[in-house]
Design a protein around this motif. Structure first.
Motif, mmCIF file in Angstrom:
data_model
loop_
_atom_site.group_PDB
_atom_site.id
_atom_site.type_symbol
_atom_site.label_atom_id
_atom_site.label_comp_id
_atom_site.label_asym_id
_atom_site.label_seq_id
_atom_site.Cartn_x
_atom_site.Cartn_y
_atom_site.Cartn_z
ATOM 1 N N VAL B 161 -82.796 29.946 -40.554
ATOM 2 C CA VAL B 161 -83.627 30.481 -41.621
ATOM 3 C C VAL B 161 -83.240 31.914 -41.973
ATOM 4 C CG1 VAL B 161 -86.011 31.029 -42.257
ATOM 5 C CG2 VAL B 161 -85.539 28.978 -40.939
ATOM 6 N N SER B 162 -82.828 32.665 -40.962
ATOM 7 C CA SER B 162 -82.601 34.089 -41.133
ATOM 8 C C SER B 162 -81.576 34.408 -42.220
ATOM 9 C CB SER B 162 -82.111 34.678 -39.811
ATOM 10 O OG SER B 162 -81.498 35.920 -40.051
ATOM 11 N N PRO B 163 -81.935 35.272 -43.166
ATOM 12 C CA PRO B 163 -80.967 35.663 -44.197
ATOM 13 C C PRO B 163 -79.811 36.480 -43.613
ATOM 14 C CG PRO B 163 -82.969 36.957 -44.390
ATOM 15 C CD PRO B 163 -83.236 35.901 -43.366
ATOM 16 N N PHE B 164 -80.059 37.162 -42.509
ATOM 17 C CA PHE B 164 -78.997 37.962 -41.889
ATOM 18 C C PHE B 164 -77.928 37.041 -41.310
ATOM 19 C CE2 PHE B 164 -82.956 40.312 -41.686
ATOM 20 C CZ PHE B 164 -82.610 41.438 -42.410
ATOM 21 N N PHE B 166 -77.409 34.102 -42.428
ATOM 22 C CA PHE B 166 -76.783 33.480 -43.596
ATOM 23 C C PHE B 166 -75.656 34.358 -44.121
ATOM 24 C CE2 PHE B 166 -76.485 32.919 -48.197
ATOM 25 C CZ PHE B 166 -76.318 31.542 -48.293
#
Lengths: 297, 324
Positions: B161-164, B166
């Motif tokens: 889930v984490s955008p980092f 990603f």
């Protein structure tokens, strides 16, 4: 800290520049503040996007990209065990709202007496009160549970409401507000008119203390709404849960049924909306000066 | 006011000499204030004093099992002396949880108070723009209860889930998960930092606002830069606020419970005894051993008091020196 927004520390060069650029806007300090603000808004913005996703999208689409299923998720959450979620919301409003109102009134009364009356034992009571401010809640929760169990009150609304009415810190603040905002000769004048003491407090002193009392109310409201351990210990029946304990339980079930995750996130979003609104509306009452009284005490 | 004409004091109305007056005096001087304090005193005794005494009592008790421990009267409570305390203090799980929380506090408190002070000073600076927006945004997390914020960050830590994660994956780097056993302390620190920095900022900002601006004008005339003013004037003036925020943060740190408890379903690395308070909860409610739970709570409370008093003693001279 690796995942959080990175805020640069002010560099020594600002000292030199500041003398030249006096009142002009500083990009560096504004920038640092904006980064801090973005860091604080980020999870809230994320949950706004996440709560609008379906279960499959949650782990497959880009995390900040919103989707179209917000309403579906809310409908599904509402359907979950016949609207249990909304019951949790109402319970939370009851615990935090009623609890904070009663607690504020009692803190105001006690603080007013401690500030405006001279009576034997006052210094002693005030010392005990100050120690009470430092008593960690940890030491209280378990014996409170055992004692309320003896009285047959665990797993009732009372078990969460009653222990949180007494707030040494609230009384301490109320004492400061009463001393600062209720003039002694107003009380004397009311007494010579023959007013009863409780009438003087409720009708004359309380209105004068009102701005301070709103601060105490907010403090107490957040403290109760934030207190996870007490209801977690006291309550077994999930119809009595506040939203925090309820969502915690839902998250626990989600570990084995990931479909519940979207419900948890929609619930998290819905639960912070009323509080954020209340916060923004009452923002000017947050004049928190922890130290003001502490220095004079 | 018109008051000056009349005689003051509740006793002045009954001017008759002798015992009626003294009785009236006693009533207004003692009975009335105590009657008004009664609800507070009763609730204090019931929900604060009695639980503390009861915990102390329980901490010196233990369960005694006679016979096979099957009958109804085969279990009884007996005096245990210091047994519970000795086993609490020598329990490796307890020591481990204390060390974890110490590390957590050592990371969290300087970061939280440092950023809170930095933000408060920046808000107070006349050269900063967007102050209202930033103040509101940074304070906002205080409205979010620890359970909800742990839940939000908990999801944001999940690599899926984490955008980092990603972004890192797009760049071909695989970040370690913050929910890994050796990083989970940082994960919890971040949650507490997020929730606490705004409140502490407001406390510091409020006391900065209470400083008369003439002081700054004088400093400016003397050629003080904004940074010098902040370091030499503003920080020393709000030292009492810094002391109080530090004290409250330390007390809160020792009691961390909601964040790790909420993160547990997402992070297998968090044990049921991650923090001392979680250990107390587990002993009391999962293992049904209220006696060692009571002893452990007393140890935590005593440690809280000792740390509070030591801290206040160390900083008192510096922060409140001018008072005495």
């Amino acid at each position: 800290m690796t995942t959080t927004a990175i805020r640069p520390k002010p560099t020594p060069t600002t000292a030199a520049r500041a003398t030249e650029l006096r009142e002009r806007p500083s990009f560096l300090s504004t920038g640092i503040l904006i980064l801090g603000a973005l860091y604080c808004l980020f999870p809230v913005l994320w949950v706004l996007a996440a709560a609008s996703k379906s279960g499959t999208e949650l782990f497959s689409t880009f995390t900040l990209a919103p989707s179209t299923h917000l309403w579906d998720n809310i409908v599904e959450l509402t359907a979950y065990r016949d609207g249990l979620f909304w019951r949790w919301m109402l319970n939370t409003a009851l615990y935090a709202g009623v609890g904070a109102v009663v607690s504020t009134w009692m803190s105001a009364l006690s603080g007013y007496v401690l500030a405006k009356f001279d009576f034997p034992g006052k210094a002693g009571i005030f010392k005990v009160l100050l120690m009470g401010v430092l008593v960690p809640g940890v030491i209280l929760a378990i014996p409170q549970y055992l004692m309320l169990a003896q009285a047959g009150l665990t797993n009732t609304y009372w078990s969460v409401l009653l222990p949180q009415i007494i707030s040494p810190y609230g009384i301490y603040l109320a004492r400061i507000y009463a001393a600062a905002s209720v003039p002694g000769d107003v009380i004397e004048a009311a007494r010579t008119e023959g007013a009863r003491e409780m009438y003087i407090f409720n009708r004359i002193a309380m209105p004068m203390m009102l701005p301070g009392l709103v601060t105490i109310f907010l403090f107490q409201f957040v403290a109760i709404w934030n207190n996870f351990m007490l209801p977690y210990i006291m309550l077994g029946d999930d119809h009595l849960f506040p939203i925090t304990v309820g969502l915690n339980g839902l998250l626990n079930q989600g570990a084995s049924a990931p479909a519940l995750y979207t419900l948890v996130l929609a619930g998290a979003l819905l639960s912070i909306v009323p509080l954020v609104i209340m916060f923004l509306l009452l923002q000017r009452y947050w004049r928190v000066d922890l130290a003001a009284g502490a220095v004079k005490a | 006011m018109a008051m000056t004409v009349t005689r003051t004091g509740p006793a002045a109305k009954t001017a008759a000499p002798g015992s009626p007056r003294r009785a009236k005096n006693f009533k207004s001087r003692v009975l009335v204030p105590y009657a008004m304090l009664a609800p507070g005193i009763i609730l204090f005794l019931l929900f604060m004093a009695a639980p503390i005494v009861y915990t102390l009592f329980l901490s010196f008790q233990k369960k005694k099992v006679s016979g096979l421990g099957l009958g109804k009267n085969s279990q009884s409570q007996v005096f245990a002396g210091l047994d519970n305390y000795i086993s609490a203090l020598t329990d490796p799980e307890f020591t481990a949880s204390v060390l974890r929380v110490l590390l957590y506090g050592v990371i969290l408190i300087p970061l939280m108070l440092g950023f809170a002070l930095l933000f408060a000073l920046l808000l107070d600076s006349r050269r900063t723009r967007a102050g209202n927006f930033s103040r509101t945004a940074i304070f906002l997390p205080y409205a979010v209860p620890a359970v909800i914020s742990s839940l939000l960050w908990g999801f944001l830590y999940l690599p899926g889930v984490s955008p980092f994660h990603f972004v890192a994956r797009q760049l071909g780097v695989e970040l370690p998960s913050l929910l890994d056993p050796n990083l989970v302390t940082f994960a919890i620190c971040n949650i507490a930092l997020w929730g606490g920095v705004g409140f502490n900022m407001i406390v510091m900002y409020t006391s900065l606002k209470a400083v008369p601006t003439e002081i700054y004008e004088a400093a400016k005339l003397d050629g003080c830069s904004e940074v010098q003013t902040a370091l030499r004037i503003k920080i020393p003036i709000i030292a009492p606020a810094l002391v109080m925020t530090a004290l409250f943060s330390m007390i809160a740190t020792l009691q961390v419970f909601a964040e790790p408890t909420t993160l547990r379903p997402l992070a297998n690395s968090l044990s049921t005894s991650w923090s001392p308070l979680m250990l107390v909860y587990r002993d009391a409610f999962t293992r049904n051993d209220v006696f060692s739970a009571a002893a452990t709570s007393i140890v935590i409370a005593a440690a809280t008091f000792i740390i509070s008093f030591l801290f206040l003693r160390v900083v008192q001279k510096r922060a409140f020196g001018q008072e005495n």
